[in-house]
Structure formats: C-alpha cells, structure tokens
Design a protein around this motif. Structure first.
Motif, PDB file in Angstrom:
ATOM      1  N   ASN B 285       0.803  -1.216   0.000  1.00 58.88           N
ATOM      2  CA  ASN B 285       0.000   0.000   0.000  1.00 58.88           C
ATOM      3  C   ASN B 285       0.836   1.267   0.000  1.00 58.88           C
ATOM      4  O   ASN B 285       0.335   2.342   0.287  1.00 58.88           O
ATOM      5  CB  ASN B 285      -0.915   0.001   1.233  1.00 58.88           C
ATOM      6  CG  ASN B 285      -0.125  -0.128   2.535  1.00 58.88           C
ATOM      7  OD1 ASN B 285       0.999  -0.620   2.522  1.00 58.88           O
ATOM      8  ND2 ASN B 285      -0.701   0.282   3.639  1.00 58.88           N
ATOM      9  N   TRP B 286       2.141   1.152  -0.313  1.00 64.36           N
ATOM     10  CA  TRP B 286       2.981   2.348  -0.361  1.00 64.36           C
ATOM     11  C   TRP B 286       2.544   3.221  -1.531  1.00 64.36           C
ATOM     12  O   TRP B 286       2.435   2.738  -2.662  1.00 64.36           O
ATOM     13  CB  TRP B 286       4.453   1.960  -0.520  1.00 64.36           C
ATOM     14  CG  TRP B 286       5.375   3.157  -0.545  1.00 64.36           C
ATOM     15  CD1 TRP B 286       5.559   4.063   0.436  1.00 64.36           C
ATOM     16  CD2 TRP B 286       6.222   3.558  -1.632  1.00 64.36           C
ATOM     17  NE1 TRP B 286       6.474   5.017   0.042  1.00 64.36           N
ATOM     18  CE2 TRP B 286       6.897   4.736  -1.214  1.00 64.36           C
ATOM     19  CE3 TRP B 286       6.479   3.046  -2.901  1.00 64.36           C
ATOM     20  CZ2 TRP B 286       7.812   5.408  -2.036  1.00 64.36           C
ATOM     21  CZ3 TRP B 286       7.393   3.708  -3.717  1.00 64.36           C
ATOM     22  CH2 TRP B 286       8.056   4.864  -3.285  1.00 64.36           C
ATOM     23  N   THR B 287       2.285   4.485  -1.257  1.00 64.09           N
ATOM     24  CA  THR B 287       1.735   5.369  -2.287  1.00 64.09           C
ATOM     25  C   THR B 287       2.801   6.148  -3.024  1.00 64.09           C
ATOM     26  O   THR B 287       2.543   6.687  -4.100  1.00 64.09           O
ATOM     27  CB  THR B 287       0.771   6.386  -1.651  1.00 64.09           C
ATOM     28  OG1 THR B 287       1.526   7.245  -0.766  1.00 64.09           O
ATOM     29  CG2 THR B 287      -0.331   5.674  -0.865  1.00 64.09           C
ATOM     30  N   GLY B 288       3.978   6.268  -2.443  1.00 58.71           N
ATOM     31  CA  GLY B 288       5.010   7.119  -3.028  1.00 58.71           C
ATOM     32  C   GLY B 288       4.919   8.559  -2.550  1.00 58.71           C
ATOM     33  O   GLY B 288       5.790   9.365  -2.881  1.00 58.71           O
ATOM     34  N   SER B 298       2.683   2.310   8.436  1.00 55.15           N
ATOM     35  CA  SER B 298       1.784   1.291   7.875  1.00 55.15           C
ATOM     36  C   SER B 298       2.021   1.058   6.389  1.00 55.15           C
ATOM     37  O   SER B 298       1.579   0.054   5.842  1.00 55.15           O
ATOM     38  CB  SER B 298       0.322   1.685   8.113  1.00 55.15           C
ATOM     39  OG  SER B 298      -0.029   2.809   7.338  1.00 55.15           O
ATOM     40  N   GLN B 299       2.720   1.995   5.734  1.00 51.80           N
ATOM     41  CA  GLN B 299       3.032   1.780   4.313  1.00 51.80           C
ATOM     42  C   GLN B 299       4.340   1.003   4.125  1.00 51.80           C
ATOM     43  O   GLN B 299       4.743   0.747   2.994  1.00 51.80           O
ATOM     44  CB  GLN B 299       3.126   3.123   3.581  1.00 51.80           C
ATOM     45  CG  GLN B 299       1.798   3.874   3.514  1.00 51.80           C
ATOM     46  CD  GLN B 299       1.897   5.121   2.658  1.00 51.80           C
ATOM     47  OE1 GLN B 299       2.464   5.100   1.568  1.00 51.80           O
ATOM     48  NE2 GLN B 299       1.338   6.225   3.153  1.00 51.80           N
ATOM     49  N   TRP B 300       4.967   0.675   5.217  1.00 54.25           N
ATOM     50  CA  TRP B 300       6.223  -0.095   5.150  1.00 54.25           C
ATOM     51  C   TRP B 300       6.048  -1.421   5.900  1.00 54.25           C
ATOM     52  O   TRP B 300       6.899  -1.828   6.681  1.00 54.25           O
ATOM     53  CB  TRP B 300       7.373   0.722   5.737  1.00 54.25           C
ATOM     54  CG  TRP B 300       7.929   1.730   4.769  1.00 54.25           C
ATOM     55  CD1 TRP B 300       9.012   1.575   3.959  1.00 54.25           C
ATOM     56  CD2 TRP B 300       7.429   3.047   4.502  1.00 54.25           C
ATOM     57  NE1 TRP B 300       9.216   2.708   3.202  1.00 54.25           N
ATOM     58  CE2 TRP B 300       8.257   3.629   3.510  1.00 54.25           C
ATOM     59  CE3 TRP B 300       6.340   3.795   4.978  1.00 54.25           C
ATOM     60  CZ2 TRP B 300       8.037   4.915   3.008  1.00 54.25           C
ATOM     61  CZ3 TRP B 300       6.135   5.076   4.473  1.00 54.25           C
ATOM     62  CH2 TRP B 300       6.972   5.616   3.511  1.00 54.25           C
ATOM     63  N   GLY B 301       4.939  -2.087   5.643  1.00 56.01           N
ATOM     64  CA  GLY B 301       4.612  -3.310   6.367  1.00 56.01           C
ATOM     65  C   GLY B 301       5.197  -4.566   5.759  1.00 56.01           C
ATOM     66  O   GLY B 301       4.790  -5.675   6.110  1.00 56.01           O
TER      67      GLY B 301
END
Lengths: 105, 737
Positions: B285-288, B298-301
């Motif tokens: 879910n990493w958006t950039g 939470s984007q680095w799970g």
C-alpha cells in the motif's frame, strides 16, 4: 555497468592491438580503450579470469560460467607474469571477435 | 578449496575480556591454534613481508576439528501455540511481492511437520498453492497461474472442516491485460487435515528450507473460512484486532528495527525474525507520497526475505581466550593450521583503562564488513571493464563463489537480484585476513584491500617506533568521542568508507576539542551506515540516491531501519567528507597508481614542518606496493564548494593517472566526455592540512594507496617522511599558529 557494442575492425584497429602488446596496462589511447571496452566488457558467461595458484608468481587461466555458485572451470594455461597473461587473453578475445588470429607484423 | 574457516564472537576486546572462537575444520581431525600478533600481512616479496609474533597463551595448541555449517535464509518463526494447533477450519492470507517466482517451491505461511498441517506456498509453477496433510496423506491445491516477479499480489486460502472444501486464491493488485495471473481454485479433500505441533513459519519451512525470495506483508491467520469481503477487510494494515475470527494479524511495520514480528491480535503470537531479512521495506500500500517510514509506518509493512540472508552462523565455540594483561593493544588473530590449510581469525585488543598511549589507530572495521565476503570477481558487475586489467581470483574468491551460505558483501546482490543491505561479522569474513589479496588492489602489486592493506600502516608505525592503541569502528560507534578523548593523535585506516552517525560525530568532536586527526586513506567517510542498537556485529546500508553503487536501493527504501536515519552518501546529509577531513571521494581506478606533485601551498612557512627533508621538486610517492604509487585506487579531492575549510592548505595533488580512473557519479550532473583522470582536473587526490579549533588539526592524504608506499626503501622515502613529520608534530600539543 556499461558495455560496448563497438565492432572491432581487424585492419583499422590493428595499431591499437600493437599498442596493447607494447603496454598492456596503463594509460591507453582512446582507440585502444575502445577496443578494450569490447574485449574486457564481455559477459560473465565464458569470461576469462586468472586464478592465483602461487601468490605473486603463478596464475592459471580460467573461464567463469556466469552461473551463480557454479565452480570456475580452469584451463591448462599457466602464466608466470601478469603482463603475459594480459597479452594472451587479448589475443584469444581478438580472435573470438574478429574471427582471425591477431598478426602484428 | 578452503577447508578451515572460523570467526569469533567479538571483534575487539580489552585485557580481561574473553573471546570465543568458532571453527569449521572439514578435512582434518584436529588443527593447531596459536594466538599471533599481526604486524604486516602482505606476502608480496617486494614488500616488508609477513610479520607476525606468536603470543604464548593457554589456547595455543592442538584442538579437535569438526565441520560446522551455515544455514542461510531468512524467515519468521512463531512458536507453536494451542490456538494454532487446534485449528480445524482456517483461513490464511498475505500480500506478497515474489522476486523469484520460478525458483521452485517456496514457503509463505507454513505450519508443517510430520506430513501434517498446512502450508501456503509458491509452487513449482510459480503459482500460489495450499499444501495440507493429516500425517498419512497430503495434497497440494494450486491456482495454477504463475505470478509475475516484482509485482504485488494478495494471496491466500481457506479450508472449511465441515464441508472439507478448500479454496486458494491469487489476486494481482495491478492486473495487466494479457497476463493471466489471477485465479481462484476450489477443491474438496478426502481427508481432514490435522495441525502440526511445530512452529509457524513465514517465508520458509523448518530448516530453513524452501525459503521464499521476496516481500511478505500483513500475514493473517483466521479460525474459519472467510468470505471474500472478510479477506479484504482482514488484510488491511490495522484490522480490528478483536474480530473474533482473527488468530494472528502480524504487523511488520511495528518496531522495524527489531527482530520481532509483532502480532496485533489478542493472542500475541509474536515471531522471531531470523537472519535479518530486509525491514523498513515498502509494502503493498505504499503510495510514493511519503519517503520516510517514520511518517506512516503502515506503508512499510513488508519484510523482504532472501534465501541467502545470514546474520549469526551460530557455530559452537571451539576454544576461548581470556585476554591476559600482557597482551598490549594491537591486532591479533587466532592462527589455525591443519594439514596444509590455514585460517586467521582476527581481533583487536585495546589498552587497559588508564594505560592509553598517545596515538590511536581506528581500524575501519565497518568497511571491512561492508566488503566482507565480496563476490566481485565472480558475480555482479563487470569488474574487468572497470579495472582495465584481468580479474585475479584467490582461494577466498573461489570458496565464496561456491558457498553463498557464507553470505555476500554490501557490494553483492542476493540470489533474487536485490542488493545486500546488511553485513554481519558473526560468520567467517574470508577476505578480512592477513596474507589475502583482493580484486581491487591494483595491478601486479600487493593487491591488498581493507584489513590487510591497513597492516601496512601498522607495520610502518611499528618500524618507526610509534606506540599505538588499536580500536575498531564498532567500538567507536558504541563508545563515541570518549574513546578518542585520551589521544593526541587519531589515525584512520586506508579506506574508512563506511561511517555511522555516531562515528562521524566522534571524529568531529575530536577535531573540535583540540585533537589531531590523520586521515591516511581514500574514499573515507562516504556512506552513512547504522549499527544495530541491540544485535552485535551487524551494519545496515541503504545505497540511496547517488554514489558509486553496486546496486541501488528501491524508491521509498532510503531510510535505515536500524536507526530511522536517512541513508546514503554523507554528501547528501550536508556532511560531505571535505567538511570532516578536507577531501572527499572524487575518482577511482584499479590498475596503476601514480604520484603527487607539490603545490604552492606546500612551500608556505606554516606547513614547512610537513615537508622537512623533502625536496621542492620531488615527486611524492612515485613508488609503492599498491599499483606502484602512493596515489591510487580511490582518490579524494579538496573542494571549497563541498566544505573544505578556507584555512586548508592544498599541499600536493596527484597527476598522470591512467584513463581507467573515472570521476565518481556525484562529481558531475550531466553526462558528457572527459570523465576520466587523464582529462578531468577533478579526478585527483589532494594532500591537505588544516587547523581546527582549540589547536586541533587534520592531515589528509586522500588516497587508498598511500599506505602501500610507507615501507619503500626500508621506510626511508618521502611518503614515510611526510607521514612521520606530521605525526611527530601532531604529538606536540603546541598550537600551529
């Protein structure tokens, strides 16, 4: 890593081969370096390397497989100085690339 | 092929400390061990020769040999618990980013032993599959559609015990027309799977075996067959932890610097992360939009697992040495010999408290680790093209080529092509040895690099009669400036490239509190690294943005998981090496070294002490064991625009390098011609001196090869003379101006 697509010309590049044979290591002319970028830039599969068998004294020719973890097959050729090894491998690669032996004369 | 290898639990110690030695002896029933003091490790017949002194200790003698192996591969192990063992119906799910889907069977979420349990796997076709068994019979149900490498999928399976129906799914998060990689298959089992009593694993089976290459994010286990909607809901970064059906909901973004995989469910099925897979990795879910994992963890799970990760080889101890008071500070090693095989396990001894000398040499052991077990001659980049000479392989190269379980260096790639960002010393580091030559050591010369090259400095200090204390980067990192405080002069090694923030700060403090620093190398203080705050002997590197990079960190993965700091070049942190030591990495080449020529600054009276006994027109270092000159391999230049202090004297500069020396990438913004040292004026080494506050000073040579010229002509040469002139003056506490 960069690589070269230059096609070695056995006639036009012959002076550079002579330059290499005279001074295989050191400052090279742009023309010789263009040739070396081809010969030294070969892929790992089949690439010639030296294996030191007696420190500072003897080296054996070998060729990488290019496959991770695979043993390095050794060849019979043994060198007792590194400049001779550079010249020998240059000639082997020259023949592979231009299809004929390197004749300096 | 090497048959005798080993490592120690400690790299540095003080009198009274105990060092444990762990030995793999494959071809002999016993080996002979001796503790030796290492003075010089260079076998070059044109050099000073190998110098080592046997130290009489209780461990000297014959020891029984035995083979010890390394089980590489990273994974998470969750201890068995009743809540897992009693599962009848169940669901499992994770987001995955496979990097070698065609490798063969790889474990994703497995609880399997004695032919029973379940295992969500990547099967031989590269598709997700569920393996189940009851101890007597087992089966594999596969989606049957190969996944694409380096693309995100939501994958999982469910089993309903009442109906004995099973379903396996594979959902690409970014479907591509024409690529058939999505699917759901259902099956009915003829048997009722039974759960194993073994641990639960992520990314492998027990062993580790069938280790998965790639990222796993948000693994989940539930105690019933979920609906499609429930699967999506439970896969979100923070599912409601008290949903009654959740057995385990692991959040790899929690405590990313640790070795714990946190389960957010009430069951707290926390797992142990083994062999340091890469953490602080971008998740599904990493958006950039965010680059720093601290802003939204939470984007680095995701954790990126590799089948060749290794932290601690975990060997049994074969003998241990309690360092006696009589062992003065120095480099030592356990020298092992057995039927033609020889191995050295180096370590340093620092001074007993209160017995410090006035000179300290900090061995750049972080850099030893960064290069430790490199495969530069057999894998990866095309070293011959870079070096413009044939690659010469030595016994460690050949051994490591066939023994990837010993792990690679920070210059290598994992088997899946991703860069190796951690390096540990709790494994044999086979190039961190005396007598060893390395690929990058220049043509026809001693071919020394890092540890063995630094013995040239130790040998020179010994030959010139200087008493010194020896330290390591690791010790400096943990102790900070207090380690350097007792010393009038601190010396670096020949290539202190990798520097933690704590180390950098310690040097800075030393300089600004009146200390003197002699930077006796090149390409120093270049990359920021982190030591792990709790786990000994492991460093982290993110090859971010720019620099001479053997691989590149992925976007969004520039921050160090160990300490949360932005990784990459110190230059990009506002701390270019020029700010610390006056010079910084400008170019590199690995064929022939060259010399320095004196600049006008060198004739100023303020620096006359440096050139006492050196002629005005003398070329400096037009000789040496490393490539034949003192200016070679990796070179540093001064630059006011990069932070060289305005009071710096640019004493001498190198010249006449070959065209195999090229500028480092950060030295130019646009590609263009004239990037090699035979044309570009910035491709050079500068010899620099400057004063720092409170009567401190820095002397920098800006070349790795400098140390290799110290011993020429029985230590009577201008490189030796300049180095000694500076060292003696630096020992004099009087101010320079």
């Amino acid at each position: 890593m960069t690589q070269s697509t230059y096609r070695i010309d056995p006639v036009k590049d012959l002076p550079y081969a002579r330059e290499f044979m005279a001074t295989p290591v050191g400052l090279h002319s742009p023309g010789l370096q263009r040739v070396l970028n081809v010969l030294r830039g070969e892929p790992l599969a089949g690439k010639y390397v030296l294996i030191e068998i007696t420190p500072h004294k003897r080296w054996r020719l070998a060729r990488l497989t290019g496959e991770r973890g695979q043993p390095v097959p050794v060849l019979d050729t043994v060198f007792t100085d590194l400049e001779t090894a550079e010249r020998e491998v240059f000639m082997l690669r020259w023949k592979d690339h231009v299809g004929q032996d390197l004749v300096l004369a | 092929m090497l048959t005798l290898t080993g490592y120690s639990d400690r790299l540095y110690c003080r009198p009274g400390d105990t060092v444990q030695f762990k030995v793999n002896c494959e071809s002999a029933p016993e080996y002979h061990a001796e503790i030796v003091r290492i003075i010089c490790g260079d076998t070059n017949p044109d050099g000073p020769g190998v110098k080592e002194v046997v130290v009489d200790t209780p461990v000297n003698g014959v020891h029984p040999g035995r083979p010890q192996n390394i089980a590489a591969g990273s994974f998470v192990e969750v201890p068995n618990r009743l809540v897992l063992e009693k599962l009848e119906s169940f669901s499992v799910q994770a987001y995955v980013w496979p990097t070698t889907p065609a490798k063969g069977v790889q474990g994703l979420i497995t609880k399997w032993s004695d032919s029973k349990g379940f295992a969500l796997i990547v099967d031989n076709s590269g598709s997700v599959a569920l393996k189940t068994g009851d101890g007597a019979q087992d089966s594999v149900v596969s989606v049957g559609k190969p996944m694409q490498g380096r693309r995100w999928y939501r994958v999982g399976a469910k089993f309903d015990a009442a109906s004995r129906t099973l379903s396996v799914f594979q959902v690409p998060l970014h479907p591509v027309p024409g690529i058939d990689d999505a699917g759901v298959v259902e099956a009915r089992l003829e048997y009722l799977p039974r759960q194993s009593a073994g641990p639960l694993y992520f990314a492998s089976f027990s062993g580790p075996t069938a280790v998965f290459n790639g990222k796993i994010d948000s693994p989940r286990i539930c105690d019933r067959a979920l609906t499609d909607v429930e699967f999506v809901a439970v896969g979100m970064p923070r599912p409601h932890p008290h949903e009654p059906y959740i057995v385990g909901a692991w959040d790899f973004s929690e405590d990313m610097g640790s070795r714990t995989a946190v389960d957010r469910s009430p069951n707290k099925l926390h797992g142990a992360i083994v062999n340091f897979p890469a953490r602080a990795m971008t998740g599904w879910n990493w958006t950039g939009e965010e680059m720093d994992f601290k802003q939204d963890p939470s984007q680095w799970g995701a954790i990126h697992f590799h089948d060749d990760d290794i932290y601690d080889a975990g060997w049994e101890t074969d003998f241990e040495l309690t360092v006696p008071e009589t062992m003065t500070s120095g480099i030592y090693a356990a020298r092992l010999r057995a039927e033609g095989a020889e191995e050295y396990i180096p370590f340093t001894v620092g001074p007993a408290p209160g017995k410090e000398q006035r000179i300290a040499l900090v061995l750049p052991t972080a850099s030893y680790m960064a290069y430790g077990n490199d495969h530069l001659g057999t894998d990866g980049g095309n070293g011959e093209l870079l070096n413009d000479i044939l690659n010469v392989l030595t016994p460690p190269d050949l051994f490591l080529n066939e023994h990837w379980e010993y792990g690679g260096s920070l210059y290598d790639e994992h088997s899946d092509g991703s860069g190796i960002c951690y390096s540990s010393r709790l494994r044999p580091l086979l190039q961190m040895r005396p007598k060893v030559q390395c690929l990058l050591g220049g043509f026809g010369s001693s071919k020394l690099w890092q540890f063995n090259a630094d013995t040239h400095i130790v040998d020179w200090l010994d030959a010139r009669g200087f008493g010194i204390d020896i330290y390591t980067d690791e010790e400096l990192h943990y102790a900070g400036y207090s380690l350097l405080e007792p010393y009038a002069v601190v010396l670096t090694g020949s290539h202190p490239e990798y520097t933690s923030t704590e180390m950098w700060d310690a040097y800075h403090e030393h300089e600004h509190r009146g200390g003197r620093l002699m930077y006796l190398g090149g390409d120093g203080f270049y990359w920021r690294i982190a030591y792990h705050p709790d786990c000994p002997g492991i460093i982290e590197l993110r090859r971010a943005e720019t620099g001479v990079r053997a691989w590149a960190a992925e976007p969004g993965e520039y921050y160090q998981g160990f300490d949360g700091r932005y990784g990459g070049l110190w230059l990009r942190q506002g701390r270019a090496p020029q700010k610390l030591v006056g010079v910084g990495f400008s170019c590199q080449g690995f064929d022939l070294s060259s010399h320095y020529r004196r600049n006008s600054d060198s004739f100023k009276p303020e620096v006359a002490f440096i050139f006492s006994g050196v002629g005005d027109d003398e070329l400096i270092g037009d000789f040496g064991l490393i490539g034949g000159g003192a200016a070679g391999l990796e070179l540093d230049r001064a630059g006011a625009e990069l932070g060289t202090p305005p009071n710096a004297y640019i004493l001498a500069s190198s010249e006449q390098h070959t065209n195999a020396y090229y500028l480092v990438p950060e030295e130019f913004l646009e590609t263009g011609p004239a990037l090699s040292a035979d044309e570009n004026p910035n491709a050079r080494a500068d010899l620099v001196f400057f004063e720092t506050p409170n009567a401190g000073a820095v002397f920098a040579v800006g070349s790795i090869a400098w140390a290799g010229s110290l011993s020429s002509n029985d230590y009577d040469n201008n490189v030796s003379r300049i180095t000694e002139n500076v060292l003696r003056r630096f020992l004099d506490p009087s101010p320079f101006t």
